[in-house]
Each structure stands twice: as structure tokens, then as C-alpha cells.
Design an enzyme around this catalytic site. Structure first.
Site, mmCIF file in Angstrom:
data_model
loop_
_atom_site.group_PDB
_atom_site.id
_atom_site.type_symbol
_atom_site.label_atom_id
_atom_site.label_comp_id
_atom_site.label_asym_id
_atom_site.label_seq_id
_atom_site.Cartn_x
_atom_site.Cartn_y
_atom_site.Cartn_z
ATOM 1 N N ASP B 364 17.068 52.056 -0.576
ATOM 2 C CA ASP B 364 15.618 52.112 -0.667
ATOM 3 C C ASP B 364 15.188 52.092 -2.141
ATOM 4 O O ASP B 364 15.759 52.807 -2.970
ATOM 5 C CB ASP B 364 15.145 53.400 0.019
ATOM 6 C CG ASP B 364 13.643 53.489 0.125
ATOM 7 O OD1 ASP B 364 13.057 52.616 0.783
ATOM 8 O OD2 ASP B 364 13.059 54.423 -0.457
ATOM 9 N N GLU B 401 16.835 47.036 -1.762
ATOM 10 C CA GLU B 401 15.407 46.758 -1.748
ATOM 11 C C GLU B 401 15.051 46.627 -3.216
ATOM 12 O O GLU B 401 14.938 47.623 -3.929
ATOM 13 C CB GLU B 401 14.619 47.898 -1.087
ATOM 14 C CG GLU B 401 13.150 47.588 -0.956
ATOM 15 C CD GLU B 401 12.335 48.765 -0.429
ATOM 16 O OE1 GLU B 401 11.334 48.521 0.260
ATOM 17 O OE2 GLU B 401 12.663 49.932 -0.707
#
Lengths: 110, 720
Positions: B364, B401
């Protein structure tokens, strides 16, 4: 926790009474292992087991592994719905012959 | 060969003779011995437990032991000074009941925020290496904030019987990833799960995943978090709002206890491992969404749970005044290129691969992982390099990401070391814009079809650098993408301002639910077009849970806090939208059946296999004449089967036409060699079941020279 042992032909039947947890699991293992070594075929009657903790599950799997190494067999009978459910979700159930009744358990080891 | 019985030596006999299995110290009846610094955290040793914790700035440490759920400690054992090695406190405590023990630490040190020191010895601190966490066993139960120790370290057995399981190692280009949330998958009553929202319930649903055809699940956060960390209610319904998605880690080594039906018995570790084992048995990999950019402790106003109380200055990026840098948008930023924190991240990932057989990780806001301790992006970030070259992680998937909340956007430029793949946000945006008929998108979409060589070709990263997706947990679901022009986020309690605004969505003529059959039909077609786009593009497709059955969040494009139907999978939609489910299943199967979609290197637009056709050729309404002008809303391409997987495999010829124009068009087809004919595999302009034909049963086209493609439709032909 208390274990009563009887014999049916070449199969030993160990009826366990009470809770199997971190404190009692080593005691149960110490009693059950010599029985397994003597007969190679053991039915564990779990119908009077009220609670089986993580350590208890591991004790059962140690028995199973020992039995497999000696070409022996361990069957479980009379598991309560909750214990069976817990054993299933944590991956322990699949290792064992599981039956509802003692007679069916004996048959599974034949 | 020795008999097996001889091999099994009762190990205890040997161990009992070792002198280091006997205590050397006594503290209030607790038998102790100096511990081993490695490994950090807790380790079961014969007769006892090794506790090890490090802090570069603490001055003293005390181990605090509880009976499970106990309101006061059983004992507080200060580490004798002789038990400290370097900055590590380590101690073996004998005679503990592994199953009923909970533990924490008190760390002493300065309270000097401007110098970055925030020790709080009055608080009991959770071990950053805790492998299981007690205290939050029941999902959603409001915490007792007066509890002196809310989230408690627990001990686990690490003896899971994996039999012959290990990570699947499916080639990355062959993956079809399904992004999902463990609780959302089965929490709804329509799932019919015995233990809703758990790992066990997910396991019951494996036949569904298998039938869908995906071969990888990417689980949104499953590390311990506190869903009740905020105390807010929905302005619409008055329902409690949660940190539902879980992007707020409390303990990086511990699975979320309340995601396990057996969590109340402390068996969450076994339950999760059983799920992983069963997924592997069904040929499905497991990727974890990991959040190493920040923790649940927030900024200086947040709670002291773990890291802040262990070594604030080490774990967090701090301003010169001692405040928290906020590149995550969540209050703090983990100091992941500090050598100590870097090692913790490595320890953590190794642990999940070695102990849980995890197949890969999605990071993330991974751009943060490339920032130095003062927030500056580094050209060669040691953490990313370390992970890329680590032997334990040597075969697992690493997915970034590739952006953060501090404005760093690295799609195409994320430091990859030949390993890292990226969530390709440009794939999402370009396909969305093309499919709703925006002008000027034909050229961009051609890049996406080829695995984005414009982004990943410059340093030869190939197609597998690109995780292709049109929807993910952030933003609209696929259905909402075709049913809403704007986000509808009032229920989140942030005045509707949260969530992205660049949705590139189109409601097809009405905002939200409608009975209008034409609009409903168009929405269905657009969803199918998106499924085709994902499955015929080079790169690695990822789909969002429920998009195969038109799951809706009713226009909420940021449902992070909703523990209800906005997130939950509604299983009754499987019957209601059986045609879409069937289409998704067949489209996934189509990709699996055709290696020509799964090249590793980028396509070359040349005939390097000597087949008479280039690997990819571009067309339009006229064969061999692509139209790249701004007004073009047609993209057609042909893949040559002799070039499948870099010409190592042979496949059929494939022809794909996307018509994003609002009218039907006549399309002339390129000719095939004389022994082959075009067969119709997919036509999203046709009603189900004629929209897609199972592999091997595709009917031949009557007219091999041309066809009519409907408005806003996709057609796929197979030449064989």
C-alpha cells in the site's frame, strides 16, 4: 482429565473424560503413546471431552504422526459439534478417521 | 534404508541433557534464564519462552505477563541488566502456559517530544513482533478504553502441518488476481456462512472462486488492526463507522484475530494457515495487501500502542521539531528506510512467506517505501532493493501501489530491480475513458493492450510489471462505474468530500438505480466490455470482488468505514446476474486458454517467428488500417498465435475489436491463411448466452470478410 482404556480385538479404545488443554495434553499424550505403541490401532472416544484447546489438537496430531510412522491408525469417535467444527476450521480434522459411533470407529480401523 | 520407527527418536531425551534448558535466575517464583536476542519477538523453547525486544533509545525494560483477559498483571519482571545484549533485552521464562498467557512490555526512556522521544513507561506496550494479538477477539465490539492493556501479545505454536504444501509459484503472467476483503466476502447473511466474515467462511466459498477461474486472491489487510479506533457514526443511518478496510496496522506479524472463527480460542494462526493450504490445493495463490507506510498510532494525538512506546525516533519519520511527517495521509509515516525498520519489514515478510506460505505482497502506498528518513525520494531505496534480492522472498510476487499521499507518483518509474510489479493506474484511467467514448483515447488504449510499453518498455521491465485493473477497492465498483457519474459518499461522515473525483465514469443516462431497460442493457454491455478489456490485454489482470455479479456500493467510491451492504458481497446477485457471472467465468477461461495474451516481453509489431504475421497488428473498420486520430473510437488488433509467450507456444489467431462509438459499424476483417477460418468467441452486443461461447465451441462466421459490430461493443474472434 481422565482416560479409560479397553480392548476390542486388536484395537485399543481410549475413552477420554474432561478437558484437554495446555496442562492436561502432555498427561494425555504420556498415557496414550504407550497404548499406541502396543497395539498400533487406537480409537479415541471423545464423547466425554468437553473442551479441546490448541495444545490438545496438537497432542492428537502427534499421535497421528506417530501412528502413521508405524503404519498404525488413530480414529476419533463421538466428537461434539463444536470440537468437530473447530478441528475442521483449523485443519486438524482431515488427518483422522472420524466417526459418530464407537462401532463405526472400530469399523474404520478394520 | 532405516525403518521409520528408528528415525523417530524421542527428542526430549536429548534436550533434557542440554544445560541451557535449566533456569539460572528466580524472580518472585518465576524461573528465568538469559535469553537469546534472535529471533525477535517470542520463541517457544523447551520448558519455556524466549522473549526478545529491541530499542535503541530505551534505558530499561520490564516484561509484563497476564493471564488471558486478566485485569491486572500476573507479574512484572524487570530484565536484569545482564540479560541485555547491545540494545536488545532478552529473557527465557520457564513454566508458562502458552495458551493462556498474554504479554507486553514497559519501556523506560526520556519524554522529550522535540527530540523525538516519547517513552511512556506508565503504559504497557504491545511487542512489535507479536505473532498473535488478544483482547480484540470479537469483531466490532467497542473496546474498553480503560483496559490497562487493550491489544495484548500472545504466544503461538509454530508447528502447523503443511504436508507437501508450499507457495504455488504460478508464473506471474498467468495470474488472474481477485482483490477481496475477508470479512466482506461472507459477512452478508446471503452468504449462508456458519461463521460469517471469517477465514473459515472464505474457505467454504472456495468452489465459487474456483468456478470463477481466478488463480490468485489478493486479501485486503489481514494484519491485526482495530476496527473501532475511531468513534464516529454515519450521518445517514446513525450506524457506527469503522476502520473497516483495515489499512491501519497494529501488529505486522499477527493475523486479525476477529477474522478467525476460532480467534476466541486463540487458534487464528491455524485457521488462516488452513485457508492458505486449501487455496493452494485448489491452485489459488495468496497475495497479502500490506501497509508499511504508516501504523495505527496516528500523529502526536494518537494512542501509544506499540512502536511509539518502543522507540518513536526509530520507527517514525519526524520533523526537526519532533512532529510526524504525514506522507500517508494517516497521521504518521513509518521510517522504513531506517536500517532497523527496514529489517523489521524484511523479518515480517520473510515470516509470512516461511510460516504462512504466502505467495506475494501488494504494498500500500509503496512510493513511501522509497523515501529517506526525511521524506526525500531516493534513487536506490535500500528497502526496495533488499526485498527484491532477499532469498526467502526470492520467488514471491512483489507489487507496488506506486504512489503515495505526499504527491509522489511513480507508475512506470518505481525502482523495480527486475522484480517489482506496479498497480497500473494508467491502465485503469485510459480504459475507463476509452470505454465511455472520450475522444483521443485510441492510441493510449493501444499501449494498455500491449502491456504498457510506454511505461515499462524503457527499462525492459516487460508486460509483467503491469498489474492491469479497471476497478479496485479504492473507487467505484464496476457496476457503479456504469451507474454513477459522481461519487455519493455522505454515509462516510466526511461531508461527501472524501474519495477521488477523477472517476472517469458514466451512468449511461441516469444516476443510480433505474428500471429503464435500455439503460440497464447498456450498463451490462459496458461491464462486459470492461471484462473483455482486462482479459485481452497483456500484463496481469486484477478484478475486484463482486464485479463478476455487478456488486454495487450505491455510488460510494470510498467505503473504507462501512461494515454493511456497501462493502458486503450480496450472494443473491449470483442468481440475479447469472448472465454476467457466466460471462466473467468464460472470459477468464478464455484468457487461460490462450497463451497469446500472456507474453512476458512486450510485443514487437514484427514477425520474429517467421509466421507471415507480426506478433500484433493494428486494424480499424478497414483491415490493416488503424485510425489513431482523435476522433477514432475503434481499436482493433490481431494477435498471431505463433508468437504466443515469445514464440515458445502455439496458439490460435485472435482478433479483437472494441467499438466505443455510439453507433454500429461495419468492420472488414483481415484474411487468414487458407486453412483457417474466423470463429466468434465473444460479442458483447449479443444477449446472453450468445455473448460468449465456451472455448472450442465458437461458431464460424458466415461471412469471413466483414461483420457488423454494435454500438459500444467488443467482439473477439478466434482464427483456427
Amino acid at each position: 482429565m481422565n482416560i479409560t482404556v479397553s480392548q476390542r480385538g486388536e484395537v485399543s479404545i481410549a475413552a477420554i473424560l474432561g478437558e484437554i488443554d495446555g496442562k492436561t495434553a502432555p498427561l494425555a499424550q504420556a498415557q496414550l503413546m504407550p497404548i499406541l505403541e502396543a497395539t498400533n490401532k487406537v480409537v479415541l472416544d471423545m464423547s466425554s471431552v468437553s473442551y479441546l484447546s490448541s495444545a490438545g489438537l496438537r497432542m492428537l496430531l502427534v499421535l497421528y504422526r506417530q501412528a502413521t510412522a508405524r503404519s498404525g491408525k488413530v480414529a476419533l469417535v463421538g466428537l461434539s459439534e463444536e470440537i468437530k467444527d473447530t478441528m475442521s476450521m483449523t485443519g486438524f480434522l482431515g488427518f483422522f478417521e472420524v466417526s459418530d459411533t464407537l462401532d463405526a470407529g472400530l469399523l474404520s480401523l478394520a | 534404508m532405516a525403518e521409520l520407527t528408528n528415525v523417530i527418536t524421542p527428542a526430549l531425551d536429548v534436550q533434557e541433557r542440554r544445560i541451557d534448558y535449566y533456569p539460572t535466575h528466580d524472580y518472585n517464583g518465576y524461573q528465568l534464564r538469559p535469553g537469546k536476542p534472535y529471533p525477535f519477538g517470542t520463541t517457544l523453547v523447551p520448558g519455556g519462552v524466549n522473549f526478545s525486544i529491541f530499542s535503541n533509545h530505551a534505558t530499561a525494560c520490564t516484561l509484563v505477563l497476564f493471564e488471558k483477559g486478566g485485569g491486572t498483571p500476573l507479574v512484572e519482571i524487570p530484565f536484569p541488566d545482564s540479560f541485555r545484549i547491545g540494545n536488545v533485552w532478552c529473557m527465557i521464562v520457564f513454566g508458562l502456559d502458552v495458551e493462556t498467557l498474554e504479554y507486553g512490555y514497559r519501556l523506560e526512556g526520556p519524554w522529550d517530544p522535540t527530540a523525538g522521544q516519547r517513552f511512556a513507561p506508565s503504559r504497557i506496550i504491545l511487542d512489535p513482533y507479536a505473532k498473535a494479538v488478544g483482547g480484540r477477539e470479537v469483531w466490532g465490539q467497542p473496546p474498553d478504553w480503560n483496559d490497562i492493556f487493550l491489544q495484548r501479545g500472545r504466544l503461538i505454536f509454530e508447528d502447523f502441518d503443511w504436508e507437501d504444501d508450499r507457495p504455488c509459484e504460478i508464473p506471474v503472467e498467468d495470474l488472474v488476481i481477485y482483490e477481496m476483503h475477508v470479512r466482506s466476502f461472507t459477512a452478508d447473511p446471503s452468504a449462508g456462512a456458519k461463521h460469517p466474515g471469517t477465514f473459515a467462511a472464505m474457505r467454504e466459498k472456495l468452489p465459487y472462486l474456483k468456478a470463477l477461474g481466478i488463480n490468485c486472491v489478493e486479501l485486503m489487510p489481514i494484519f491485526e488492526f482495530n476496527e473501532c479506533e475511531n468513534d464516529r457514526v454515519s450521518p445517514e443511518t446513525g450506524e457506527r463507522l469503522f476502520n473497516y478496510w483495515g489499512y491501519s496496522t497494529v501488529a505486522f506479524f499477527a493475523p486479525k484475530t476477529s477474522f478467525a472463527a476460532t480467534g476466541k480460542f486463540g487458534m487464528q494462526v491455524d485457521e488462516l494457515k488452513t485457508l492458505v493450504k486449501e487455496l493452494h490445493r485448489n491452485g489459488i495463490e495468496v497475495i497479502l495487501d500490506v501497509v508499511f507506510n504508516h501504523t495505527a498510532e496516528g500523529n502526536e494525538m494518537g494512542p501509544t500502542i506499540s512502536f511509539r512506546g518502543v522507540d518513536n525516533q526509530t520507527y517514525y519519520m519526524l520533523t526537526p521539531e519532533g512532529y510526524y511527517y504525514n506522507f500517508s495521509g494517516c497521521g504518521n509515516t513509518l521510517n522504513c528506510n531506517n536500517p532497523i525498520v527496514r529489517n523489521m519489514v524484511l523479518d515480517c515478510l520473510r515470516y509470512w512467506v516461511a510460516e504462512y506460505h504466502i505467495d506475494g505482497f501488494r504494498f500500500d502506498l509503496a512510493a513511501i517505501l522509497g523515501r529517506d528518513p526525511w521524506g526525500t525520494p531516493m534513487p536506490n531505496p535500500p528497502l526496495l532493493e533488499t526485498l527484491a534480492f532477499d532469498p526467502v522472498l526470492g520467488k514471491c510476487k512483489l507489487i507496488a501501489e506506486a504512489w503515495d499521499a505526499g504527491g509522489l507518483y511513480q507508475v512506470g518509474s518505481f525502482p523495480a530491480y527486475g522484480r517489482w510489479a506496479e498497480w497500473n493506474g494508467k491502465f485503469r484511467d485510459d480504459w475507463r475513458r476509452f470505454l465511455i467514448g472520450e475522444p483521443g483515447m485510441a492510441g493510449a488504449v493501444a499501449q494498455r493492450i500491449q502491456g504498457s510499453p510506454d511505461l515499462y518498455g524503457w527499462n525492459a521491465r516487460g508486460t509483467t510489471a503491469s498489474i492491469n485493473f479497471i476497478t479496485c477497492h479504492d473507487g467505484f465498483t464496476l457496476y457503479d462505474l456504469v451507474a454513477y457519474n459522481d461519487k455519493h459518499n455522505w454515509a462516510n461522515g466526511e461531508g461527501g468530500t472524501d474519495g477521488g473525483n477523477d472517476n472517469h465514469s458514466w451512468n449511461c443516462g441516469w444516476e443510480g438505480e433505474t428500471d429503464d431497460p435500455a439503460i440497464r442493457e447498456l450498463r451490462r454491455r459496458q461491464m462486459k466490455n470492461a471484462w473483455v478489456a482486462l482479459m485481452v490485454s497483456q500484463g496481469v489482470p486484477m478484478v475486484l470482488m463482486g464485479d463478476e455479479v455487478a456488486r454495487t456500493q450505491f455510488g460510494n467510491n470510498n467505503a473504507y468505514c462501512q461494515d454493511n451492504h456497501l462493502n458486503w458481497m450480496d450472494w443473491s446477485q449470483c442468481a440475479q446476474n447469472a448472465d454476467l457471472l457466466r460471462f466473467a467465468q468464460r472470459m477468464i477461461a478464455f484468457r487461460h486458454a490462450h497463451p497469446v495474451f500472456r507474453n512476458i516481453a512486450h510485443l514487437t509489431n514484427t514477425d520474429y517467428a517467421g509466421s507471415g504475421y507480426a506478433d500484433i497488428t493494428w486494424h480499424g473498420t478497414e483491415a490493416w488500417q488503424a485510425d489513431w486520430s482523435d476522433n477514432s473510437r475503434v481499436v482493433a488488433f490481431m494477435l498471431d498465435g505463433r508468437h504466443a509467450k515469445g514464440a515458445t507456444q502455439t496458439d490460435d489467431m485472435i482478433y479483437v475489436i472494441f467499438n466505443a462509438y455510439w453507433d454500429a459499424l461495419h468492420v472488414r476483417l483481415p484474411g487468414l491463411s487458407h486453412d483457417r477460418r474466423w470463429h466468434l468467441a465473444v460479442n458483447t452486443g449479443m444477449p446472453s448466452p450468445r455473448d460468449i461461447h465456451p472455448t472450442g465451441t465458437e461458431p464460424p462466421l458466415d461471412n469471413q470478410g466483414s461483420l457488423l459490430i454494435g454500438p459500444r461493443a467488443a467482439i473477439v474472434l478466434v482464427g483456427r
